[in-house]
Motif scaffolding. Structure first.
Motif, PDB file in Angstrom:
ATOM      1  N   ASP A   1     -12.744  -1.242   9.562  1.00 49.04           N
ATOM      2  CA  ASP A   1     -11.470  -0.609   9.242  1.00 49.04           C
ATOM      3  C   ASP A   1     -10.476  -0.759  10.392  1.00 49.04           C
ATOM      4  O   ASP A   1      -9.474  -0.046  10.457  1.00 49.04           O
ATOM      5  CB  ASP A   1     -11.688   0.879   8.944  1.00 49.04           C
TER       6      ASP A   1
ATOM      7  N   HIS B   1      -8.291  -8.071   3.197  1.00 48.87           N
ATOM      8  CA  HIS B   1      -8.454  -6.948   2.256  1.00 48.87           C
ATOM      9  C   HIS B   1      -9.553  -7.232   1.226  1.00 48.87           C
ATOM     10  O   HIS B   1     -10.384  -6.364   0.934  1.00 48.87           O
ATOM     11  CB  HIS B   1      -7.121  -6.690   1.549  1.00 48.87           C
TER      12      HIS B   1
ATOM     13  N   THR C   1      -5.304  -0.896   1.551  1.00 49.49           N
ATOM     14  CA  THR C   1      -4.758  -1.587   2.721  1.00 49.49           C
ATOM     15  C   THR C   1      -3.242  -1.658   2.606  1.00 49.49           C
ATOM     16  O   THR C   1      -2.716  -1.941   1.522  1.00 49.49           O
ATOM     17  CB  THR C   1      -5.327  -3.006   2.838  1.00 49.49           C
TER      18      THR C   1
ATOM     19  N   ARG D   1      -5.910   1.271   5.601  1.00 51.83           N
ATOM     20  CA  ARG D   1      -6.069   0.329   6.714  1.00 51.83           C
ATOM     21  C   ARG D   1      -4.733  -0.383   6.953  1.00 51.83           C
ATOM     22  O   ARG D   1      -4.058  -0.800   5.998  1.00 51.83           O
ATOM     23  CB  ARG D   1      -7.143  -0.691   6.366  1.00 51.83           C
TER      24      ARG D   1
END
Length: 838
Positions: free
Chosen positions: A538, A559, A612, A652
């Motif tokens: 992460d 991702h 993400t 993230r």
């Protein structure tokens, strides 16, 4: 199992245990073994399903099995006499475990008994050992006309029934023995003593005034004293032999019997030589002379401590079951159960713990510990390295003492500091899932037996059902509360879906740029290698490189290979969003936050929840937005524009830029602390001119893509065209290559691909980037010039409020490092006043 099924099962279990409790109370009043067996055949049908029942009592001296059989409904059956080895009761007497014969037709070990039962229609049999703490008695058999009638659950319950019956039979046999002893006493005092000493009970005789005359050897051994010492204690009425809580009741009952001349019967706790109190059933019969005057009392004390424990545990199970089906407030329910368990199991501590939401720590939910020293509290303990955590992870019960804990390495276990010497921890299991743990502890060196653990496992099972019921009740209450907000939630969901659709449409439009990563060059393979390493984590990633090199494609690749791949990938081009709207776009805004904010809007960070977020051109962020982004990266939370409620950020972050951020830091347009937060895992994307091996593959890929899109058939490309592509420096990188191929496909009128040479001219662009070395040299020179100017202005002083470090916004140690690396002589800027403090 649904909540209704669990409630029905709990009610059925309650009724069955209540019936067994009534039967056991009835059995207590029966003293004759013959009367007891007849009563068993009638009364046990309230709790056990059987067609025939038999009780076999083994006579060890005569090596005979005295069997009494009863049919339906409780009518005695005539059965032939078998050798002990031919009977079921002999087998369980020897093995001390239940004997289950699901199909009597297939049984070959007991041919004679099996044949007799089959002739009466019996098809399956369950036989239980009758055993007390003092001796083995024989066996209790049940026969059914149904095949395989006794399940594992039924056998478990029947074992509990067998324990109750064994205590009653033992009591009856003891009483029978006492009766025989009284008859023998009339004939011979010596014979009486031998018989009395063989009785598994405490026997004594007293005068009419209560003075001890005779005390059996077992009684003397139990008290650890002599007859003379007992006499010196002036009998029972003034001694400390009886438990203080039971003494007033015992004394009142005894005096009433003395006054009326009626037989005396009571139950109370008697102290053993080691100070431990055990429950006894006490029965005294008066002996009268020819004139009817009482001259002596004969007393038998039968140890019923096991029976009392069984009754207490049965009552506890009834209480727990009733609580489970009636009380849905979990804390009150577990508090009541813990108190009852501590009382019945004679413990100092009972607690119930549940895991936290992250399944990393156990929370003490309820604790019943009146004499606690304060080491064990309602607090969180780590699952790793704790006894409760071990039981929670393995789902297996643990029982042991303090030395066992020390040997296992759990030296900091608070139970040791509390002085607990023995303990037991059981998992709360429901539907094959561990919900928590039930823990018990004792300060006395009295370990938990396997029987204790088996009983506590039943209690833990009921507690687990209670937790499930309370959880379901809580969910229903939450659902009711949620229904009240339904319309508002629906509106919010619609707004969010609309925002997500807008974001998804943007992502789809941008995703059409590339369908996959194409290339085999070493430079690209090195990038993909770093992608494969960082993707499963992460960690924040910073992608750098010239414009058009495919930074967003790399971000998508990260991702797709991460644990967040099933969630959204949300991108934001920081350079394309006006500075006045960038904060609203990233973090959302509340209704009325600014002119035109007519409704709440979710920002990109909220849309990327558990997924993400890709911040393209992050170097273009305004200064105030840089501060907010730094706070999000540090604290993992933010507030919407115009809002005051903190929102957790679980996305993230992947950032990208084609700017030199270190140069921007020197220029003061980009924060250094934000750069270090973003630069956790940097990946530099090489320009197309450094990966010429990939150009033929990319050209072929784009030709195929755009030809299919245009409905054209292009079969080949001549070498001259390919050479043009290979020799061109591609300042616009892959994006420029894509545009040139698309334009050529559009104008192509044959099956042979070609390109207009004028499109690939070498005329440099006005803002074409300089070489890396030239930029680096320029940056170093500018940095050195700025540091020297700051030193000159501060008189050579580095630290302090007016020092060069403060002027440049750098930490003192950072500036000292740069001065050393740039080989700057700071002493040539010093003045007389500054030399003392620098």
């Amino acid at each position: 199992m649904s909540d209704i099924d669990q409630s029905a099962a709990g009610t059925a279990a309650t009724e069955r245990y209540q019936a067994l409790f009534r039967v056991s109370q009835t059995l207590i009043s029966i003293r004759s073994s013959e009367e007891l067996f007849g009563l068993l055949a009638r009364e046990l049908r309230a709790v056990v399903n059987f067609y025939v029942m038999g009780v076999g009592i083994y006579d060890e001296k005569a090596h005979e099995m005295h069997t009494t059989s009863y049919g339906e409904p409780g009518v005695p059956l005539q059965a032939p006499q078998f050798a002990p080895e031919e009977t079921f009761s002999w087998w369980v007497y020897q093995q001390q475990q239940p004997l289950i014969i699901p199909f009597l037709d297939a049984e070959t070990r007991f041919p004679a008994v099996a044949q007799m039962l089959k002739s009466r229609g019996v098809r399956s049999v369950c036989v239980l050992p009758l055993t007390t703490v003092h001796r083995r008695l024989g066996g209790l058999a049940f026969g059914s006309t149904e095949a395989d009638a006794y399940s594992e659950e039924e056998v478990s319950f029947l074992s509990f029934v067998g324990n109750q019956v064994a205590l009653a039979v033992d009591d009856a046999l003891n009483f029978d023995a006492l009766q025989h002893a009284e008859e023998a006493l009339r004939a011979s005092e010596q014979s009486f003593r031998r018989i009395v000493d063989s009785i598994p009970g405490l026997v004594n005789t007293t005068t009419a005034e209560g003075e001890f005359e005779f005390v059996s050897q077992q009684c003397l051994d139990y008290f650890g004293t002599t007859l003379e010492e007992l006499k010196a204690q002036e009998g029972w009425t003034t001694s400390n032999i009886v438990h203080p809580d039971d003494f007033p009741r015992m004394l009142a009952t005894w005096r009433r019997s003395v006054e009326t001349g009626h037989p005396y019967e009571s139950e109370y706790r008697v102290r053993r030589a080691d100070g431990v109190y055990r429950w006894f059933h006490v029965r005294s019969l008066p002996w009268r002379d020819a004139d009817g005057r009482i001259i002596r009392w004969y007393t038998l004390r039968t140890d019923i401590d096991d029976r009392k424990q069984a009754e207490g545990r049965l009552q506890l199970l009834l209480e727990v079951t009733n609580q489970v089906v009636s009380n849905l407030q979990l804390r009150d329910l577990l508090g009541a159960i813990s108190s009852s368990v501590r009382r019945v199991m004679q413990c100092d501590l009972v607690s119930v713990c549940f895991p936290d939401s992250e399944m990393k720590r156990l929370q003490t939910f309820v604790i019943d510990f009146p004499d606690s020293k304060g080491f064990i509290r309602e607090e969180l303990i780590s699952i790793e390295g704790s006894l409760g955590g071990f039981v929670f992870r393995t789902g297996k019960p643990w029982a042991g003492n303090a030395s066992d804990l020390l040997q296992s390495g759990l030296k900091n276990e608070p139970a040791i500091a509390e002085g607990l010497k023995t303990g037991c921890v059981l998992p709360l299991i429901s539907r094959n899932r561990v919900l928590g743990v039930l823990a018990l502890g004792r300060r006395e060196d009295n370990p938990f037996s396997q029987v204790d653990i088996g009983f506590l496992a039943q209690v833990a099972s009921q507690v687990a059902i209670a937790v499930e019921n309370a959880s379901a009740y809580g969910q229903i209450e939450e659902a009711r509360a949620e229904l009240e907000k339904a319309f508002d939630e629906i509106k919010q969901l619609k707004d969010r879906l609309q925002d997500e659709n807008v974001a998804l449409r943007e992502q789809i439009d941008q995703a059409l740029m590339f369908e996959e990563i194409v290339g085999v060059s070493p430079a690209l393979r090195a990038v993909l290698s770093r992608v494969s390493k960082v993707a499963p984590t992460d960690s924040t990633v910073l992608l750098t490189g010239e414009t058009g090199t495919g930074k967003e494609l790399i971000a998508r690749a990260i991702h797709k290979r991460s644990r967040r791949s099933s969630r959204a990938f949300v991108s934001a081009n920081c350079a394309a969003i006006p500075a006045s709207l960038i904060a609203s776009e990233l973090f959302g805004h509340e209704r009325g936050a600014f002119t035109g904010a007519t409704q709440r809007r979710l920002g990109r960070f909220e849309l990327a929840e558990e997924g993400t977020i890709f911040l393209d051109e992050v170097g273009e962020l305004p200064a105030e937005t840089q501060i907010t982004l730094l706070h999000v990266l540090q604290e993992r939370e933010f507030e919407r524009v115009g809002g005051n409620q903190s929102i957790r950020a679980n996305a993230r972050v992947i950032a990208a830029t084609n700017r030199d951020l270190e140069a921007a830091i020197v220029e003061g347009t980009f924060r250094s602390d934000l750069f270090y937060r973003l630069n956790v895992f940097p990946i530099e994307i090489p320009p197309l001119r450094e990966r010429t091996e990939d150009i033929p593959l990319l050209v072929e890929y784009f030709i195929d893509r755009f030809a299919r899109k245009a409905g054209k058939s292009i079969r080949g490309m001549n070498k001259k065209t390919l050479d043009l592509f290979l020799s061109y420096p591609w300042p616009g990188n892959i994006r420029e290559l894509q545009n040139v191929v698309e334009r050529s496909v559009i104008v192509c009128e044959t099956e042979n691909f070609s390109v207009d040479e004028s499109w690939l001219s070498r005329k440099p662009l006005a803002n074409e980037p300089k070489s890396q070395s030239e930029l680096s040299q320029k940056f170093v020179a500018q940095e050195k010039e700025m540091i020297e100017a700051a030193l000159r202005a501060s008189g050579g002083r580095v630290s302090g409020p007016s020092g060069a470090a403060a002027k440049l916004g750098l930490h003192r140690s950072t500036l000292e490092s740069k001065i050393a690396s740039l080989k700057i002589n700071k002493y040539r800027f010093k003045t007389a006043n500054s030399s003392k403090v620098s």
